[in-house]
Design an enzyme around this catalytic site. Sequence first.
Site, PDB file in Angstrom:
ATOM      1  N   LYS A  48       0.841  -1.012  -0.193  1.00 46.12           N
ATOM      2  CA  LYS A  48      -0.220  -0.586   0.103  1.00 46.12           C
ATOM      3  C   LYS A  48       0.733   1.507   0.382  1.00 46.12           C
ATOM      4  CE  LYS A  48      -3.055  -2.086   2.929  1.00 46.12           C
ATOM      5  NZ  LYS A  48      -3.368  -2.302   4.626  1.00 46.12           N
ATOM      6  N   GLY A  49       1.816   1.087   0.388  1.00 45.54           N
ATOM      7  CA  GLY A  49       2.552   2.113   0.382  1.00 45.54           C
ATOM      8  C   GLY A  49       2.917   3.553  -0.091  1.00 45.54           C
ATOM      9  N   GLU A 103       7.305   1.544  -6.220  1.00 48.66           N
ATOM     10  CA  GLU A 103       8.174   1.789  -5.549  1.00 48.66           C
ATOM     11  C   GLU A 103       7.269   3.137  -4.199  1.00 48.66           C
ATOM     12  OE1 GLU A 103       7.761  -0.441  -3.017  1.00 48.66           O
ATOM     13  OE2 GLU A 103       8.831  -2.220  -3.733  1.00 48.66           O
ATOM     14  N   ASP A 104       7.328   2.359  -2.655  1.00 46.28           N
ATOM     15  CA  ASP A 104       7.594   3.392  -1.672  1.00 46.28           C
ATOM     16  C   ASP A 104       9.333   3.701  -1.535  1.00 46.28           C
ATOM     17  OD1 ASP A 104       7.448   1.408  -1.035  1.00 46.28           O
ATOM     18  OD2 ASP A 104       6.392   1.707   0.825  1.00 46.28           O
ATOM     19  N   ASP A 107      14.391  -1.178  -0.220  1.00 48.81           N
ATOM     20  CA  ASP A 107      16.033  -1.281   0.895  1.00 48.81           C
ATOM     21  C   ASP A 107      16.138  -2.512   0.647  1.00 48.81           C
ATOM     22  OD1 ASP A 107      16.193  -1.041   4.049  1.00 48.81           O
ATOM     23  OD2 ASP A 107      14.764  -1.950   5.176  1.00 48.81           O
ATOM     24  N   LYS A 135      16.827   3.341  -0.600  1.00 45.52           N
ATOM     25  CA  LYS A 135      17.663   2.912   1.146  1.00 45.52           C
ATOM     26  C   LYS A 135      19.347   2.239   1.010  1.00 45.52           C
ATOM     27  CE  LYS A 135      14.299   2.968   5.013  1.00 45.52           C
ATOM     28  NZ  LYS A 135      13.870   1.820   5.744  1.00 45.52           N
ATOM     29  N   PHE A 156      14.036   4.483  10.010  1.00 46.91           N
ATOM     30  CA  PHE A 156      12.552   3.485  10.040  1.00 46.91           C
ATOM     31  C   PHE A 156      11.920   5.139   9.221  1.00 46.91           C
ATOM     32  CE2 PHE A 156       8.750   1.924  10.050  1.00 46.91           C
ATOM     33  CZ  PHE A 156       8.372   0.888   9.034  1.00 46.91           C
ATOM     34  N   ASP A 163       3.980   3.130   6.629  1.00 48.83           N
ATOM     35  CA  ASP A 163       3.217   2.581   7.812  1.00 48.83           C
ATOM     36  C   ASP A 163       4.131   2.498   9.223  1.00 48.83           C
ATOM     37  OD1 ASP A 163       3.740   0.327   6.288  1.00 48.83           O
ATOM     38  OD2 ASP A 163       1.886  -0.070   7.600  1.00 48.83           O
ATOM     39  N   ARG A 169       0.016   6.300   8.015  1.00 48.39           N
ATOM     40  CA  ARG A 169       0.217   6.543   6.272  1.00 48.39           C
ATOM     41  C   ARG A 169      -0.310   8.147   5.895  1.00 48.39           C
ATOM     42  NH1 ARG A 169       1.207   1.584   3.477  1.00 48.39           N
ATOM     43  NH2 ARG A 169      -0.082   0.182   4.783  1.00 48.39           N
TER      44      ARG A 169
HETATM   45  P1  5GP Z   1      12.765  -4.419   1.204  1.00 47.62           P
HETATM   46  O1  5GP Z   1      12.548  -5.752   0.203  1.00 47.62           O
HETATM   47  O2  5GP Z   1      13.436  -3.659  -0.366  1.00 47.62           O
HETATM   48  O3  5GP Z   1      13.780  -5.029   2.155  1.00 47.62           O
HETATM   49  O4  5GP Z   1      11.753  -3.438   1.977  1.00 47.62           O
HETATM   50  C1  5GP Z   1      10.845  -3.120   0.934  1.00 47.62           C
HETATM   51  C2  5GP Z   1       9.641  -2.970   1.619  1.00 47.62           C
HETATM   52  O5  5GP Z   1       9.665  -2.801   2.649  1.00 47.62           O
HETATM   53  C3  5GP Z   1       9.087  -0.641   1.001  1.00 47.62           C
HETATM   54  O6  5GP Z   1       8.811  -1.182   0.148  1.00 47.62           O
HETATM   55  C4  5GP Z   1       8.224  -1.377   2.530  1.00 47.62           C
HETATM   56  O7  5GP Z   1       6.910  -1.151   1.815  1.00 47.62           O
HETATM   57  C5  5GP Z   1       9.690  -1.351   3.031  1.00 47.62           C
HETATM   58  N1  5GP Z   1      10.020  -1.131   4.001  1.00 47.62           N
HETATM   59  C6  5GP Z   1      10.913  -0.746   3.654  1.00 47.62           C
HETATM   60  N2  5GP Z   1      11.676   0.838   4.418  1.00 47.62           N
HETATM   61  C7  5GP Z   1      10.329   1.195   5.627  1.00 47.62           C
HETATM   62  C8  5GP Z   1      10.965   2.370   5.985  1.00 47.62           C
HETATM   63  O8  5GP Z   1      11.694   2.850   6.442  1.00 47.62           O
HETATM   64  N3  5GP Z   1       9.446   2.753   6.568  1.00 47.62           N
HETATM   65  C9  5GP Z   1       8.600   1.945   6.272  1.00 47.62           C
HETATM   66  N4  5GP Z   1       7.353   2.328   5.819  1.00 47.62           N
HETATM   67  N5  5GP Z   1       8.749   0.732   4.593  1.00 47.62           N
HETATM   68  C10 5GP Z   1       9.444   0.167   4.739  1.00 47.62           C
END
Ligand code: 5GP
Length: 185
Positions: A48-49, A103-104, A107, A135, A156, A163, A169
């Site tokens: 949803k991000g 994507e939001d 990470d 990130k 974070f 969220d 959000r």
């Molecule tokens: P990844 O698989 O790249 O580690 O994480 C991707 C997803 O994790 C992002 O699309 C997001 O929804 C969530 N995410 C990663 N870092 C953060 C953060 O700092 N805050 C929030 N709210 N969600 C995060």
Amino acid sequence: MDQPHRNQGYPLQLLYSPERIQTEIARLAKEINASYEGRELLVIVVLKGALFFAADLLRLVTVPVRMDLVKLSSYAGTESCGTVRLTKDLEFEVAGKDVLVVEDIVDTGLTLVYLLDLLKQRGAGTLRVCTLIDKTERRQAEVTADFVGFHCQGGFLVGYGLDLDERMRELPAIYQMIQDHDGEI
Ligand code: 5GP
């Protein structure tokens, strides 16, 4: 730097104001418009991000767009559990299409790699990624976004679609969560 404040009991530090967010979104839209001139885009928004981001971005995109939604899950609280699951599939066929994933945050990159592999398997014609926040510090999978709003070290983040356990959000800016003196967020 803005003073930390509490929202819903959590200490937050302002990271990106609504104005800064919109400035970067306008830049991203320009880059996307230039890259896809004369083509139609299939935009896949990762729920949803990325919802708030996609809504603002797509209103500035001038090439024709069809939009679809996908939902992936890997997070519980502030930690990724590492295993990605598809919890809402796409409506449209991606075969042969110019696909742009919105994507939001990228990470560890594990979520994105999972989604890109799936879209490749389904025969996406071209495949690119636009993320509001990259990130790079915690990257585990080899993946890069083509269009990036902000490069961010870590921490974070909440607000503007991001969220903590489905809360915050709705905040119009993006905040970094600050650790309390006991180390807890
Ligand atoms: P990844 O698989 O790249 O580690 O994480 C991707 C997803 O994790 C992002 O699309 C997001 O929804 C969530 N995410 C990663 N870092 C953060 C953060 O700092 N805050 C929030 N709210 N969600 C995060």
